[in-house]
Design a protein around this motif. Structure first.
Motif, PDB file in Angstrom:
ATOM      1  N   PHE A  88       0.795  -1.226   0.000  1.00  6.99           N
ATOM      2  CA  PHE A  88       0.000   0.000   0.000  1.00  6.99           C
ATOM      3  C   PHE A  88       0.832   1.284   0.000  1.00  6.99           C
ATOM      4  O   PHE A  88       0.276   2.366  -0.147  1.00  6.99           O
ATOM      5  N   THR A  89       2.142   1.177   0.158  1.00  8.68           N
ATOM      6  CA  THR A  89       2.937   2.388   0.364  1.00  8.68           C
ATOM      7  C   THR A  89       3.089   3.230  -0.899  1.00  8.68           C
ATOM      8  O   THR A  89       3.051   4.458  -0.837  1.00  8.68           O
ATOM      9  N   ALA A  90       3.275   2.599  -2.048  1.00  6.43           N
ATOM     10  CA  ALA A  90       3.526   3.365  -3.271  1.00  6.43           C
ATOM     11  C   ALA A  90       2.277   4.087  -3.758  1.00  6.43           C
ATOM     12  O   ALA A  90       2.340   5.245  -4.200  1.00  6.43           O
ATOM     13  N   ASP A  91       1.133   3.425  -3.691  1.00  2.00           N
ATOM     14  CA  ASP A  91      -0.133   3.993  -4.172  1.00  2.00           C
ATOM     15  C   ASP A  91      -1.234   3.604  -3.189  1.00  2.00           C
ATOM     16  O   ASP A  91      -2.004   2.678  -3.445  1.00  2.00           O
ATOM     17  N   PRO A  92      -1.320   4.308  -2.045  1.00  2.00           N
ATOM     18  CA  PRO A  92      -2.267   3.895  -0.994  1.00  2.00           C
ATOM     19  C   PRO A  92      -3.703   3.788  -1.471  1.00  2.00           C
ATOM     20  O   PRO A  92      -4.398   2.820  -1.135  1.00  2.00           O
ATOM     21  N   ASP A  94      -3.555   3.379   6.411  1.00  2.00           N
ATOM     22  CA  ASP A  94      -4.591   4.156   7.097  1.00  2.00           C
ATOM     23  C   ASP A  94      -4.422   4.069   8.608  1.00  2.00           C
ATOM     24  O   ASP A  94      -4.587   5.070   9.323  1.00  2.00           O
ATOM     25  N   LEU A  95      -4.098   2.890   9.109  1.00  2.00           N
ATOM     26  CA  LEU A  95      -3.940   2.721  10.552  1.00  2.00           C
ATOM     27  C   LEU A  95      -2.753   3.524  11.073  1.00  2.00           C
ATOM     28  O   LEU A  95      -2.787   4.027  12.198  1.00  2.00           O
ATOM     29  N   GLU A  96      -1.726   3.645  10.269  1.00  2.00           N
ATOM     30  CA  GLU A  96      -0.586   4.452  10.702  1.00  2.00           C
ATOM     31  C   GLU A  96      -0.965   5.926  10.795  1.00  2.00           C
ATOM     32  O   GLU A  96      -0.646   6.598  11.782  1.00  2.00           O
TER      33      GLU A  96
END
Length: 514
Positions: A397-401, A445-447
């Motif tokens: 999910f990091t590159a394109d959340p 999202d949780l972060e």
């Protein structure tokens, strides 16, 4: 000269509130600082769908690890309900395996229906074994840490070998022949933990252990009123004791103090800065967050691995098997969680792609506790549905959340739909704007929303619930290199899910030194 408190607590989730309640009730001066505009952290309940009277457990969803001792000591006004149905697991041919805790005959018949009759004696023996393990081990989590040698004696040589030294995947393969039954057991080892069941080193084993020892029984209970009821009861206990609870208070730095009191710097929403002294600082936040507050390098980020879906349905969907949905969704509904499917999904995610058919666990809170629904929704047959997807690591999910979240949602719905007799989308309620009542939360999202590094629901990889070093023996598992700074969140030893254990342990450490 700024004020000095006996304890300043960083973070107003359930562990921070637990620590605040214990310390305030013991007569200590307590200041709790929460960066959000509300308390509760990941134990939040909220009306997330505009114009819809449904109080959804937004992040966490069940209670197992919260000790009865904590509830009794704090006098918490909190009710937990046991689920009669442990689980339902559909099969590819339209059948399914039902585990009914109140009907051994129905469970036996179900094992036979999926070709797993030979595993039934092993299933019963395994349940008795983990139950005995839980009864021995769980009482120790509210005591100072055992040494590893004492823990080994407590568990016994057979359990120590199988639970601690042997990959949990090997134990499960040696115990059960059915791929389906193996998967039901292994899900407890993989929830929120991106790993293979056969991984050496114990990460899946530790995850599995925490899932089967809760409450001394391993049962996972439904909090009446939703997860917010847990935070609400703890908040009431803390306020009754005289704790000062401040929201919209972002802590920006912690000075451990050396020989004198520690100092905590925090800002209000309008930017006004405050400094307060603290005889002890209790970090009810992730260890990585504490490191940054102390001005230290937190090291490599942990990695969460899950996708959380919150839904409101106009009715429960029909299933291909024909089982009553009120039975299937009353416990844990395992979707594509055979041992083979769990491994396939892991391999796909490790290769950097969303699994084709993600393993998913669903359950319906409102079947056990409909108080989270308004009277109109209750009367019309509406229900909440929670889906928790495994093997959804943060790296996806990091590159394109946003794009990855949509892809993961589509795959998860496809996975669930494959065992239903109708699309789940056809059962979704609509909010006041006509949008489907469906909320999705990824590790990213949780972060950003709850401060979980890498979206890791345990703050970092779980630790064994006993001392692993000689200098830990007899401590509370919350101590840090700075004598005035204690961990009080899920990243402490004996941390993990919704338990209050780290908060209580940090309070006990303070009360034992002052």
């Amino acid at each position: 000269m700024h004020a000095t408190y006996d304890a300043v607590i960083v973070g107003g989730g359930h562990n921070g509130l637990t620590a605040a309640a214990y310390l305030a009730r013991a007569g200590r001066s307590v200041l709790l600082l929460e960066r959000a505009d509300h308390l509760g952290g990941a134990t939040l309940s909220a009306r997330v769908f505009p114009g819809v009277d449904a109080n959804v457990s937004r992040y966490s969803y069940l209670v197992s690890l919260l000790p009865r001792q904590v509830r009794d000591e704090l006098g918490l006004d909190l009710r937990l309900r046991r689920r009669r149905v442990s689980s339902w697991t559909p099969t590819a041919d339209g059948g399914g395996l039902l585990v009914d805790t109140a009907d051994d005959a129905a469970t036996a018949e179900s094992f036979a229906s999926v070709g797993a009759a030979a595993d039934l004696p092993a299933w019963r023996a395994f349940g008795a074994r983990t139950g005995a393990l839980a009864a021995r081990l769980f009482p120790t989590v509210t005591e100072p840490l055992l040494s590893a040698a004492d823990a080994r004696r407590l568990l016994g040589e057979d359990d120590w070998r199988d639970v601690v030294e042997r990959p949990v995947g090997e134990l499960v393969e040696a115990t059960f022949g059915s791929d389906l039954v193996r998967g039901i057991v292994l899900t407890d080892a993989l929830i929120g933990t991106f790993a293979r069941a056969h991984e050496p080193g114990g990460r899946p084993n530790r995850c599995w252990l925490y899932h089967v020892i809760g409450g001394g029984t391993g049962d996972w209970d439904v909090p009446v009123g939703g997860m917010g009821a847990v935070a609400g009861a703890l908040e009431a206990a803390a306020r009754a004791g005289g704790a000062e609870l401040v929201t919209s208070a972002g802590v920006t730095a912690v000075d451990p103090g050396g020989g004198g009191p520690a100092e905590v710097v925090w800002t209000e929403a309008d930017g006004a800065e405050h400094r307060v002294g603290a005889r002890h600082v209790l970090a009810a936040c992730a260890p990585a967050v504490l490191d940054r507050l102390l001005g230290r390098d937190p090291g490599p980020a942990p990695e969460g691995s899950q996708l959380k879906l919150n839904m409101l349905l106009t009715r429960l969907p029909r299933l291909r098997s024909g089982i009553d949905p009120r039975v299937a969704f009353a416990g844990t509904f395992h979707v594509h969680e055979s041992a083979t499917e769990l491994e396939a999904a892991y391999q796909q995610a490790a290769a950097g792609r969303v699994p084709d058919l993600p393993p998913v666990e669903t359950y319906c809170h409102s079947l056990t506790d409909d108080s989270i629904l308004g009277p109109v929704l209750r009367a019309s047959g509406h229900h909440t549905l929670t889906a928790f997807g495994l093997h959804m690591p943060a790296r996806l999910f990091t590159a394109d959340p946003d794009g990855a979240r949509e892809a993961a949602l589509a795959a998860t719905l496809r996975s669930i739909d494959s065992v239903l007799a109708e699309p789940l989308a056809d059962c979704l309620a609509r909010d006041q704007d006509g949008a489907p009542c469906l909320e999705v939360r990824s590790p990213v999202d949780l972060e950003s929303e709850v401060g979980l590094p890498g979206g890791h629901i345990f703050h970092r990889d779980l630790a064994w619930p006993w001392a692993e070093r000689d200098d830990e023996v007899g401590t509370w598992g919350v101590e840090t290199a700075d004598r005035r700074v204690l961990l009080a969140g899920a990243g402490a030893r004996r941390g993990g899910g919704v338990s209050g254990i780290p908060g209580r342990s940090a309070a006990m450490a303070v009360l034992g030194t002052t």
